[in-house]
Design a protein around this motif. Structure first.
Motif, mmCIF file in Angstrom:
data_model
loop_
_atom_site.group_PDB
_atom_site.id
_atom_site.type_symbol
_atom_site.label_atom_id
_atom_site.label_comp_id
_atom_site.label_asym_id
_atom_site.label_seq_id
_atom_site.Cartn_x
_atom_site.Cartn_y
_atom_site.Cartn_z
ATOM 1 N N PHE A 160 30.944 74.366 33.187
ATOM 2 C CA PHE A 160 30.369 73.056 33.624
ATOM 3 C C PHE A 160 31.254 72.231 34.275
ATOM 4 C CE2 PHE A 160 28.212 74.344 29.650
ATOM 5 C CZ PHE A 160 26.791 74.319 29.980
ATOM 6 N N GLY A 161 32.574 72.806 34.261
ATOM 7 C CA GLY A 161 33.434 71.924 35.067
ATOM 8 C C GLY A 161 34.597 71.192 34.255
ATOM 9 N N SER A 162 33.972 70.637 32.999
ATOM 10 C CA SER A 162 34.846 69.958 32.097
ATOM 11 C C SER A 162 34.136 69.615 30.838
ATOM 12 C CB SER A 162 35.006 68.810 32.677
ATOM 13 O OG SER A 162 34.256 67.644 32.699
ATOM 14 N N VAL A 163 34.816 69.494 29.729
ATOM 15 C CA VAL A 163 33.795 69.188 28.528
ATOM 16 C C VAL A 163 33.130 68.059 28.667
ATOM 17 C CG1 VAL A 163 34.356 68.521 26.198
ATOM 18 C CG2 VAL A 163 35.787 70.269 27.254
ATOM 19 N N ASP A 164 33.666 67.004 29.372
ATOM 20 C CA ASP A 164 32.846 65.826 29.536
ATOM 21 C C ASP A 164 31.309 65.957 30.200
ATOM 22 O OD1 ASP A 164 32.410 62.821 29.308
ATOM 23 O OD2 ASP A 164 32.576 62.830 31.352
ATOM 24 N N ALA A 165 31.481 66.968 31.004
ATOM 25 C CA ALA A 165 30.154 67.195 32.017
ATOM 26 C C ALA A 165 29.363 68.006 31.405
ATOM 27 C CB ALA A 165 30.869 67.981 33.317
ATOM 28 N N CYS A 166 29.841 68.907 30.334
ATOM 29 C CA CYS A 166 29.088 69.575 29.325
ATOM 30 C C CYS A 166 28.402 68.526 28.436
ATOM 31 C CB CYS A 166 29.946 70.574 28.549
ATOM 32 S SG CYS A 166 29.126 71.467 27.312
ATOM 33 N N ARG A 167 29.074 67.568 27.786
ATOM 34 C CA ARG A 167 28.472 66.843 26.916
ATOM 35 C C ARG A 167 27.271 65.998 27.495
ATOM 36 N NH1 ARG A 167 33.730 65.244 25.348
ATOM 37 N NH2 ARG A 167 34.256 65.841 23.193
ATOM 38 N N LYS A 168 27.539 65.479 28.914
ATOM 39 C CA LYS A 168 26.591 65.034 29.576
ATOM 40 C C LYS A 168 25.210 65.586 29.785
ATOM 41 C CE LYS A 168 30.041 61.695 31.856
ATOM 42 N NZ LYS A 168 30.366 61.129 33.096
ATOM 43 N N GLN A 169 25.479 67.002 30.187
ATOM 44 C CA GLN A 169 24.348 67.893 30.526
ATOM 45 C C GLN A 169 23.607 68.174 29.194
ATOM 46 O OE1 GLN A 169 25.100 70.825 33.439
ATOM 47 N NE2 GLN A 169 23.570 72.292 32.402
ATOM 48 N N LEU A 170 24.389 68.206 28.022
ATOM 49 C CA LEU A 170 23.737 68.680 27.019
ATOM 50 C C LEU A 170 22.766 67.565 26.474
ATOM 51 C CD1 LEU A 170 23.015 70.569 24.684
ATOM 52 C CD2 LEU A 170 25.174 70.068 23.516
ATOM 53 N N ALA A 171 23.428 66.403 26.479
ATOM 54 C CA ALA A 171 22.899 65.179 26.027
ATOM 55 C C ALA A 171 21.664 64.757 26.999
ATOM 56 C CB ALA A 171 23.839 63.902 26.199
ATOM 57 N N ALA A 172 21.679 65.125 28.462
ATOM 58 C CA ALA A 172 20.650 65.038 29.091
ATOM 59 C C ALA A 172 19.149 65.979 28.993
ATOM 60 C CB ALA A 172 21.104 65.216 30.571
ATOM 61 N N ALA A 173 19.903 67.034 28.446
ATOM 62 C CA ALA A 173 18.697 67.996 28.174
ATOM 63 C C ALA A 173 18.025 67.629 27.046
ATOM 64 C CB ALA A 173 18.980 69.490 28.171
ATOM 65 N N ALA A 174 18.910 67.154 26.114
ATOM 66 C CA ALA A 174 18.049 66.661 24.671
ATOM 67 C C ALA A 174 17.195 65.342 25.039
ATOM 68 C CB ALA A 174 19.064 66.471 23.783
#
Length: 261
Positions: A160-174
């Protein structure tokens, strides 16, 4: 939900059907069998090859206990929510799974598969519901939050490039899952990468073969008593209790069991 009722013990062949035949039970089970399997089966060594067709039986699935006290997530989810969610909704999927397997066993005995389509649909729905809820309880911890470390952090940064980017993408998916849905962070073994999924109901929109590491339940019964219609705040605050240690453990297990060995 109705109380669980005793059923005829399903065969191992039927239980394996949850992995091999269900639409999302297969991709979401991954390395989760030890979490969601019947309690007695966790203590036993695997049966010898060929036992599936030889009449070996398994006990019905059981509702696993919560890995923490019902009030342990009080700042995020209340004891009342966990009591209803775990004791009623999750228990209902366990009962539905056992009932469906009993009906499949009866169909096998009679050689009558005229109702196989709704039974397979029910198997996928209840089986995936049981697996996902078992993962969900473990995806949170009173000592959770913070940031992932070690191999999980490296995998997240690679994917994902960064932990923050992962959080944002997972949150967006949810948040994007329609109606009754799940946000899922999963390991995809063919590409050796992490992916996010917006699984709907329990069994739809999966990625076959992927192994879930962390899941967010966004069915309304998971949060409505506290957050009302504000799914976004519920999802954002999930990361305050996210159990990254659990996700790291599952990643290590998944990477030791490649899809094609």
């Amino acid at each position: 939900m109705h109380d669980e009722q005793k059923t005829n013990e399903p065969t191992r062949r039927q239980m394996l059907g949850l992995v091999a035949g269900a639409a999302l039970a297969a991709p979401l089970l991954g390395a989760t069998e030890a979490l969601a399997a019947p309690a007695d089966e966790k203590k036993k060594a695997p049966p010898p090859k060929g036992a599936a067709g030889g009449g070996t039986k398994m006990r019905p699935y059981e509702l696993p206990p919560l890995p923490y006290a019902k009030n342990a997530l009080g700042g995020y989810l209340s004891a009342e929510i966990l009591e209803l969610h775990h004791g009623k909704h999750h228990a209902g999927y366990v009962k539905g799974l056992n009932d469906t397997l009993a009906q499949l066993q009866e169909a096998q005995k009679k050689g009558d598969f005229s109702k196989i389509k709704p039974l397979e649909r029910a198997l996928a729905f209840h089986g995936s519901g049981h697996v996902l809820h078992t993962l969900y309880w473990n995806s949170m911890s009173p000592k959770g939050g913070g940031n992932p470390t070690g191999a999980l952090k490296s995998a997240i940064e690679t994917s994902f490039g960064s932990v923050d980017a992962c959080r944002k993408q997972l949150a967006a998916a949810a948040k994007a899952g329609e109606a009754s849905a799940w946000g899922v962070l999963a390991w995809e073994p063919l590409g050796n990468r992490l992916v996010t999924l917006a699984a709907e109901n329990h069994q739809n929109q999966g990625f076959q073969g992927s192994v879930p590491l962390l899941v967010i339940d966004v069915w309304e019964h998971a949060y409505y008593l506290k957050y009302k219609a504000d799914r976004g705040s519920y999802v954002d605050k999930f990361f305050d209790v996210a159990n990254w240690d659990f996700a790291a453990q599952r990643l290590a297990q998944a990477q030791q069991a490649p899809l094609f060995g």
